[in-house]
Design a protein around this motif. Structure first.
Motif, mmCIF file in Angstrom:
data_model
loop_
_atom_site.group_PDB
_atom_site.id
_atom_site.type_symbol
_atom_site.label_atom_id
_atom_site.label_comp_id
_atom_site.label_asym_id
_atom_site.label_seq_id
_atom_site.Cartn_x
_atom_site.Cartn_y
_atom_site.Cartn_z
ATOM 1 N N GLN A 82 2.847 -9.751 -0.443
ATOM 2 C CA GLN A 82 1.562 -9.182 -0.851
ATOM 3 C C GLN A 82 0.410 -9.672 0.030
ATOM 4 O OE1 GLN A 82 3.553 -11.008 -2.813
ATOM 5 N NE2 GLN A 82 2.435 -12.522 -4.041
ATOM 6 N N THR A 86 -2.055 -4.638 5.188
ATOM 7 C CA THR A 86 -1.614 -3.322 4.729
ATOM 8 C C THR A 86 -1.420 -2.385 5.909
ATOM 9 O OG1 THR A 86 -2.865 -3.625 2.689
ATOM 10 C CG2 THR A 86 -2.165 -1.386 3.218
ATOM 11 N N TYR A 88 -0.797 1.577 6.734
ATOM 12 C CA TYR A 88 -0.750 2.939 6.225
ATOM 13 C C TYR A 88 0.057 3.790 7.202
ATOM 14 C CZ TYR A 88 -4.436 1.519 3.035
ATOM 15 O OH TYR A 88 -5.149 0.876 2.069
ATOM 16 N N ASP A 171 9.441 4.920 -2.641
ATOM 17 C CA ASP A 171 9.134 3.485 -2.582
ATOM 18 C C ASP A 171 10.276 2.599 -3.076
ATOM 19 O OD1 ASP A 171 9.006 3.693 -5.358
ATOM 20 O OD2 ASP A 171 6.841 3.977 -5.355
ATOM 21 N N SER A 221 4.830 1.099 -2.778
ATOM 22 C CA SER A 221 4.378 1.873 -3.940
ATOM 23 C C SER A 221 2.900 2.228 -3.848
ATOM 24 C CB SER A 221 4.650 1.097 -5.229
ATOM 25 O OG SER A 221 4.021 -0.177 -5.199
ATOM 26 N N ARG A 222 2.094 1.379 -3.198
ATOM 27 C CA ARG A 222 0.654 1.679 -3.087
ATOM 28 C C ARG A 222 0.401 2.911 -2.212
ATOM 29 N NH1 ARG A 222 1.688 -2.903 -0.151
ATOM 30 N NH2 ARG A 222 1.392 -2.778 2.095
ATOM 31 N N MET A 223 1.425 3.324 -1.457
ATOM 32 C CA MET A 223 1.303 4.513 -0.617
ATOM 33 C C MET A 223 1.977 5.719 -1.270
ATOM 34 S SD MET A 223 2.133 2.553 2.957
ATOM 35 C CE MET A 223 2.272 4.042 3.913
ATOM 36 N N GLN A 225 0.936 6.800 -4.554
ATOM 37 C CA GLN A 225 0.148 6.813 -5.785
ATOM 38 C C GLN A 225 0.075 8.182 -6.457
ATOM 39 O OE1 GLN A 225 -3.637 4.640 -5.659
ATOM 40 N NE2 GLN A 225 -2.972 3.675 -3.776
ATOM 41 N N ASP A 228 3.251 8.874 -8.289
ATOM 42 C CA ASP A 228 3.277 7.946 -9.426
ATOM 43 C C ASP A 228 2.396 8.467 -10.557
ATOM 44 O OD1 ASP A 228 3.857 5.646 -10.868
ATOM 45 O OD2 ASP A 228 2.176 4.533 -10.036
ATOM 46 N N ILE A 257 -7.303 10.520 -4.037
ATOM 47 C CA ILE A 257 -6.230 9.679 -3.487
ATOM 48 C C ILE A 257 -5.702 10.288 -2.188
ATOM 49 C CG2 ILE A 257 -3.900 8.786 -3.867
ATOM 50 C CD1 ILE A 257 -4.537 8.737 -6.865
#
Length: 289
Positions: A82, A86, A88, A171, A221-223, A225, A228, A257
């Motif tokens: 973490q 990051t 992208y 993810d 997972s943050r990519m 969203q 999700d 998003i």
């Protein structure tokens, strides 16, 4: 304090660094040379590479070039995932649409979120679907991908796209790694012990054959969203064509998003880098030629 890597992991990372060193030097030669640069410890750099797979390695090296990152080969310490910068990886490929899939446990059923982006990265279609009445994590995720492939094929057919090429982003790395092997001999599927799971993989393999090409890519997972959000907001379709009428507020959330994701290319670092990540640039610490 960052934990020390084991000798086995360091040896594996050293091999990886050796393999990418020519491209790394090339990135160094082409980058700007400001007084202060972000410093990426070698262990963290190699961990970064292993998280995203070889198909994204060139993207990471381009980030090194454009963001003026220096890899400190002398530092093999690492940190928690973490705390990694990051990345992208929303790079689009000409001629390919992109499918994102996600599943969620919703009361007594498993629901899925599916989204399609065109080759320019624009969100063009999305839907929530009912995946199954039971929840078995691995099989549910596979069923979400299967439904996503079938839905994507119908969407591309309706859009009169003759050469159907698709990038599937998910993810869950274990499934993506297995799906990549579907391009190799069928014996790989025979190694899957659970017969129901093996059957789903085979169905996915059959659907893949309808496309000109399908690529599978792991994303954090943050990519993922939008898929999700769709998975967690399943509604039973009211229209005959199976489409769903979402609220204006929900659609606005999806658009926001999507806009952030589309503009995220090469924005690999947050403003606040991990503590101790930046140090004064000293070219003697790492040769560039």
């Amino acid at each position: 304090m960052a934990p020390k890597l084991s000798q086995e992991v360091v040896a594996k990372f050293q091999t990886l660094l050796k393999n990418v060193r020519p491209e790394l030097f090339n990135a160094y030669r082409k980058r700007p040379n400001p007084q202060f640069q972000s410093t990426l410890p070698a262990g963290k750099f190699c961990q970064w590479l292993t998280m995203y797979g070889e198909e994204n390695h060139q993207f990471i090296l381009d980030v090194i070039r454009f963001k003026s990152i220096r890899v400190n080969e002398a530092d093999w310490s690492t940190c928690a995932s973490q705390d990694l910068p990051t990345l992208y990886a929303y790079e689009s490929i000409p001629g390919y649409c992109t499918l994102h899939t996600k599943v969620a446990k919703c009361k007594d059923k498993t629901t899925g979120g599916l989204e399609i982006r065109n080759e320019g990265g624009k969100l063009t279609a999305y839907i929530s679907v009912s995946v199954s009445k039971t929840w078995k994590t691995h099989q549910a995720r596979l069923m979400g991908i299967l439904k996503g492939l079938e839905w994507s094929f119908r969407y591309l057919e309706k859009a009169n796209i003759t050469e159907k090429r698709l990038i599937v982003r998910n993810d869950f790395k274990e499934i993506i790694d297995t799906l990549i092997t579907l391009n190799t001999p069928e014996e790989n599927l025979d190694k899957i012990n659970n017969k129901h799971t093996q059957l789903i993989y085979r169905k996915i393999s059959d659907v893949i054959k309808k496309f000109e090409d399908v690529k599978f890519v792991f994303v954090p997972s943050r990519m993922n969203q939008i898929a999700d959000l769709l998975a967690g907001n399943y509604m039973k379709p009211k229209k005959k064509d199976g489409s769903i009428e979402y609220s204006k507020e929900f659609i606005l959330d999806l658009d926001n998003i999507a806009e952030k994701a589309r503009n995220g290319t090469f924005k690999c670092f947050p403003n606040d880098l991990p503590k101790g990540f930046v140090e004064k640039y000293d070219p003697s610490k790492f040769p560039t030629g």
